[in-house]
Structures are given as structure tokens and as C-alpha cells.
Design an enzyme around this catalytic site. Structure first.
Site, PDB file in Angstrom:
ATOM      1  N   HIS A   1     -56.968   7.743  28.881  1.00  0.00           N
ATOM      2  CA  HIS A   1     -56.221   6.441  29.404  1.00  0.00           C
ATOM      3  C   HIS A   1     -56.233   6.968  31.360  1.00  0.00           C
ATOM      4  O   HIS A   1     -55.704   8.187  31.366  1.00  0.00           O
ATOM      5  CB  HIS A   1     -54.826   6.463  28.921  1.00  0.00           C
ATOM      6  CG  HIS A   1     -54.126   5.099  29.190  1.00  0.00           C
ATOM      7  ND1 HIS A   1     -53.835   4.925  30.678  1.00  0.00           N
ATOM      8  CD2 HIS A   1     -53.963   3.902  28.688  1.00  0.00           C
ATOM      9  CE1 HIS A   1     -53.377   3.518  30.831  1.00  0.00           C
ATOM     10  NE2 HIS A   1     -53.393   3.071  29.488  1.00  0.00           N
TER      11      HIS A   1
ATOM     12  N   HIS B   1     -56.120   9.694  25.023  1.00  0.00           N
ATOM     13  CA  HIS B   1     -55.492   8.511  24.462  1.00  0.00           C
ATOM     14  C   HIS B   1     -55.770   7.769  23.338  1.00  0.00           C
ATOM     15  O   HIS B   1     -54.989   7.604  22.333  1.00  0.00           O
ATOM     16  CB  HIS B   1     -55.441   7.513  25.650  1.00  0.00           C
ATOM     17  CG  HIS B   1     -54.613   6.348  25.318  1.00  0.00           C
ATOM     18  ND1 HIS B   1     -53.374   6.073  25.305  1.00  0.00           N
ATOM     19  CD2 HIS B   1     -55.279   4.875  25.193  1.00  0.00           C
ATOM     20  CE1 HIS B   1     -53.032   4.942  25.109  1.00  0.00           C
ATOM     21  NE2 HIS B   1     -54.067   4.091  25.056  1.00  0.00           N
TER      22      HIS B   1
HETATM   23  C1  SIN Z   1     -51.691   0.480  28.101  1.00  0.00           C
HETATM   24  O1  SIN Z   1     -50.645   0.070  27.780  1.00  0.00           O
HETATM   25  O2  SIN Z   1     -52.311   0.748  28.733  1.00  0.00           O
HETATM   26  C2  SIN Z   1     -52.362   0.926  26.495  1.00  0.00           C
HETATM   27  C3  SIN Z   1     -52.905  -0.131  26.078  1.00  0.00           C
HETATM   28  C4  SIN Z   1     -54.122   0.384  24.935  1.00  0.00           C
HETATM   29  O3  SIN Z   1     -54.287   1.317  24.985  1.00  0.00           O
HETATM   30  O4  SIN Z   1     -54.506  -0.549  24.252  1.00  0.00           O
END
Ligand code: SIN
Length: 539
Positions: free
Chosen positions: A240, A347
């Protein structure tokens, strides 16, 4: 001790809970979870759940965005199936009591937000704590269902297969349940079941920095692979782009929805760098944003970049992102007046146990749903907010398919031997766990992270193999603890990630390697599949 149930569900996020609710009408369900029921990645999901629900949007557009984000490795039939099932999945969640945020101007309509890679506003959310709200609603339903028994503080150690019972390789193997460590009583319980479902979530803890909860140790992937199930696309670990950079924040997630609502990534000197990397700028697919941040940090010599949404009113920020606002404030950062320091962190595991369109693995009576599975939806990079959707859609399909096994003609509970702990003593070498835990995660972060190379992968694999020797020695000779189970699992998952990365001599989506920097559609537009492990019995 031995327990039996029609359905054994391991994991209590959106996939495990919704599967349990669907099948509980047909039979008894044992729902096993490692800590408390709501300690899951679902609970931490901030952004939302993607599904087409506005007139201006279309299933075709959602499918196209998924394919583009996935660098054309997603399976088009699976993508079409999942996005088409989206509206019904949302209805199910609402029927189970989930309260999504509504628009202020037209309170009959749900508010739709946007995240990277989406060409339309199509993400339903509950402010910035969507997963927490979904988990709340599902847990309430599960707790009230008389056919579901919840076992908290229970961690799966290994699957029970027919091959293991017969102590020989079988052409057609099936899963008969799992050995589960009851951590409160320190006892391994034998759970026999007609259907076993792995819904154990992801594996962010394989990396030093992750926004995943502590439970994300890749347990499902590791135990399924050891039992002979195939795994696919393990090289695609999603980082992420924006987690809070603060020594005490444990990589707290700053939702992509913050960029969806206009936030801009800036260097320390204030320069907004994303237009230099992609035409979608701050809302480019996640792999591109994470690599851009990594590159800026390395070239500038900075230890973070900044996410700036100060052009929005303070009232709006506090109302739309209450959790993020308060958490940042707790760490001394006021996002209404200053940029949030952010760095990428592990992530989401886009690969996992290979399953078909019903969530079935190659072992009979074993399903995998949610992040633990590789369904073909995410390809080389998951589109934001497609994961909660995938979890609930595949839970529904797996539930439908599972009915078949209730009427299975063969003995569902053959003579399963209890766990053999003879000769095992209590370990006084706790250092084996703590040292190797740290070394695996550091090795993966430094050598198998956002940017890879052939040499780094080789170095990483030889280290992991050495560590595995130590872990194995410990595993077979000492009493099993949950820390040891998790350590063994992150080592297995690390090995699978590295081996998969070594098989892909190109750069695509989340797998970027300096030695093969281009995409090679001719040779590599296919999944990376690793066959299940050979049968290994206690030495
Ligand atoms: C986020 O809220 O950025 C994560 C959402 C996701 O990983 O789908």
C-alpha cells in the site's frame, strides 16, 4: 480431544463469516479463529467495497478497471463473474445489517467514493472504517446463529488429509479437517469435517513493515501447500503506498480514499511528483504509486513523503475521515493543516491457494476463500476495494458448492489419529522464534520488496532455507506453540513468494525486477503455479 462438524471454517473476516452464515442453514459449523473473532484484516479495511451501483457506471467499466490494474493477468471470466455479482453482494451485506454511509444532499442514496485505478465513483463505504462496520454486522449475525459454534484463540496447525492418514501418496487426496491448537488450554484438538474452508486472510507479516493485523501470517497458504494444494501468483504482494510514517504507529493505513477525495502526494520540498509517473497522477494503480514513492524516497534520500489534503475544509476532513484524523492527531499530526508523513508497506497478497470459480482447491473437500485464495480476480495487482467484494462473492459460491459434500457417500469422518506429540518437550530456546521471525521479515523487506533483482532473490532464498532447517528441527522436537506455528508459516510463505518471483522473468504489476524490467506478454501472460509439497510424515 476430537470435535466434528459438517463445516469447519478457519478465519473470521468477511469471507469466513459470510460463508458460515450461508451454510449454517444446512449443517453445523465450527468457526475457528486465531485471536478474538474480530481481529481480522476485514476489520481494518478503511476504503470500502467496490460494486457498480450508479446509473453513470457500468459492469463493463468495473471489469475493465480490474483488468488494467491487474496488468492483464486477471482472468476475464472471473472478473466478469465477480463484478456482476457485486450488486447482490452489497444487498446481502445490507440485509445482514451493514450500514454504509449515505449522501448528505440526497440521504436516500449511498455515498460513493473513489480510489486508485477506478474510472468511476463506485466504492461504498462506512466513513473511513468500512471493514469494521461490515465485521460488526456479520459477527452479530454469527453470534446469534444456533448452528454456528465459534472457537476463539484457536490456531490451525495442519490440515488432515486422507494421504496423511494412509501414510502414502494418493492420486486423489481429500481434506478431512484440521489439527487446531487451542492456545488457551495448550492442547491440539482434532477437528473432523465434511468440508474445510480456509479463510485465513493474508500474509503481510512476512514483511518487516505491514499495515496488516498481527494475525496475517499466511497460515492458510502454508498449511494448504504443505497438504498438497497448489499455490499461484505468490510473487504479487501488494504494497500500500500510504501508511503512516511514525515510530509508534505500526504502519497505520492511510486510506487511498483520502487521495480519492483529492489528496496529493508531495516530496518534503513540496513538489507534487505523481504527474511525472502516470496520467492518473495520485490515483494511478497502486503498484505504480508505491514504486513512485519508493523511487522519490531513494533519489531524494528522504525517509517518507507527505500526503496533503489541507486544501479541503477542516470540517469536511474530520467528518469524512474520523478514524484517520484522530489517529494522526494522537501521533501529533493534524491532517487538516499539515501533510501526513507516509511510506509504503506490505498490504495484500494477490496470489494464494489456487482455486476454481467455486473456491475449490485441488484437494477434495477443501475450499479457500478471501485473501488466502488465488481466484484469478486480481491478476498482477489488485484494484482497490475489490478484496471485500471478492471475499463475499466467493464465500457465496463456495457455500453453494459445499452442499454437495453434505450428502457425500464416503465416510466423512474416517479414523483420524489424534495429534502425535510423543517425545516433544517444552523448548527453552525461545530465541529461535524471535531471531528467525525478525530475520525472515527483514530479508523479505530488503531483498524481495518493491524492487527486486535475480541476485537479491537468490540471496533471500538461501537465507530462508537455512532458517527453515532450524525451524523444522524445533518443530519436530519441541512442544508446539502458536508463535512457532506462525514462524513456520511465514517461512513457508516467504519461500513460496521468492520461488514464484524467480519464475517470472519480466516486470508486471507488483513484481518489478531490475534484471527483467519490461513486461513480456509472449512468455509470461499466465499465472505462476507452484505444485503442492510432497507428503512429509513425522521423521
Ligand atoms: C484503502 O483504504 O486504501 C485500502 C483499500 C483496499 O486495499 O482495497
Amino acid at each position: 480431544m476430537k470435535m466434528t462438524a459438517d463445516f469447519l471454517v478457519i478465519g473470521s473476516g468477511i469471507a469466513g463469516l459470510s460463508y458460515a452464515l450461508k451454510v449454517a442453514e444446512q449443517g453445523s459449523v465450527a468457526l475457528v479463529t486465531k485471536r478474538e473473532i474480530d481481529i481480522t484484516a476485514t476489520s481494518l479495511a478503511q476504503g470500502g467495497i467496490a460494486a457498480v451501483s450508479s446509473e453513470t457506471d457500468s459492469l463493463k467499466s468495473h471489469a475493465e478497471d480490474t483488468m488494467v490494474a491487474g496488468a492483464y493477468l486477471s482472468h476475464p471470466d472471473i472478473v466478469d463473474m465477480v463484478v456482476s455479482a457485486g450488486p447482490q453482494a452489497i444487498k446481502n451485506l445490507i440485509d445482514w445489517g451493514t450500514r454504509f454511509s449515505k449522501r448528505e444532499d440526497t440521504p436516500d442514496e449511498y455515498d460513493l467514493t473513489r480510489e486508485g485505478g477506478h474510472s468511476h465513483r463506485r466504492i461504498l463505504h462506512a466513513k473511513d472504517a468500512t471493514g469494521k462496520e461490515i465485521e460488526r454486522a456479520l459477527v452479530e449475525e454469527v453470534r446469534n446463529h444456533s448452528n454456528i459454534t465459534v472457537y476463539e484463540q484457536h490456531i490451525a496447525v495442519d490440515l488432515i488429509t486422507e494421504a496423511k492418514i494412509q501414510k502414502r501418496k494418493l492420486d486423489k487426496n481429500r481434506c478431512l479437517g484440521a489439527y487446531i491448537l487451542d492456545t488457551a488450554r495448550n492442547e491440539i484438538v482434532t477437528f473432523g469435517a465434511k468440508v474445510t474452508v480456509l479463510a485465513t486472510g493474508g500474509a503481510g507479516k512476512v514483511y518487516l513493515y505491514t499495515c496488516n493485523p498481527d494475525i496475517a501470517t499466511g497460515d492458510g497458504v502454508a498449511i494448504a501447500w504443505r497438504a498438497g494444494a497448489k499455490v499461484a501468483n505468490m510473487e504479487f504482494m501488494q504494497f500500500h503506498p500510504t501508511t503512516l510514517y511514525h515510530p509508534h504507529a505500526k504502519s497505520f493505513l492511510i486510506s487511498e480514499a483520502v487521495r480519492g477525495e483529492g489528496a496529493i502526494l508531495r516530496r518534503r520540498d513540496g513538489y507534487a511528483f505523481m504527474p511525472d509517473y502516470h496520467h492518473q497522477r495520485d490515483l494511478a494503480p497502486r503498484d505504480i504509486v508505491a514504486r513512485a514513492i519508493d523511487n522519490e524516497m531513494k533519489t531524494q534520500g528522504d525517509d517518507c513523503v507527505f500526503l496533503d489534503i489541507t486544501h479541503k475544509s477542516a470540517d469536511y476532513i474530520r467528518d469524512r475521515f474520523p478514524t484517520i484524523y484522530q489517529t494522526c492527531l494522537d501521533y501529533g499530526i493534524d491532517m487538516t493543516s499539515q501533510g501526513i508523513p507516509v511510506v509504503p508497506a506490505a498490504h495484500y497478497l494477490c496470489g494464494g491457494i489456487q482455486v476454481n470459480e467455486w473456491g475449490e482447491t485441488c484437494l477434495e473437500q477443501l475450499f479457500a476463500i478471501g485473501e488466502v485464495a488465488s481466484t484469478g480476480l486480481h491478476g498482477a495487482n489488485r484494484l482497490a476495494s475489490n478484496s471485500l467484494l471478492e471475499g463475499i462473492v466467493f464465500a457465496d459460491r463456495a457455500a453453494t458448492r459445499s452442499q454437495h459434500y453434505l450428502a457425500h457417500p464416503t465416510d466423512p469422518y474416517p479414523q483420524i489419529e489424534p495429534w502425535d506429540s510423543s517425545g516433544a518437550t517444552k523448548s527453552n530456546e525461545g530465541v529461535v522464534v524471535s531471531h528467525n521471525w525478525d530475520e525472515i521479515r527483514r530479508t523479505m523487506w530488503n531483498y524481495v520488496g518493491i524492487v527486486r533483482s535475480d541476485k537479491r532473490l537468490r540471496w533471500a532464498l538461501s537465507r530462508i532455507h537455512l532458517i527453515q532447517e532450524e525451524i523444522d528441527d524445533h518443530y519436530w522436537n519441541y512442544q508446539i506453540t502458536s508463535d512457532l506455528v506462525e514462524l513456520r508459516n511465514i517461512a513457508t510463505v516467504a519461500e513460496l513468494i521468492i520461488k514464484s518471483a524467480q519464475l517470472r522473468h519480466e516486470s508486471r504489476g507488483l513484481h518489478y525486477t531490475l534484471d527483467h524490467p519490461k513486461r513480456d506478454d509472449r512468455r509470461f501472460r499466465h499465472d505462476t503455479v507452484i505444485p503442492g509439497a510432497e507428503l512429509k510424515l513425522k521423521p
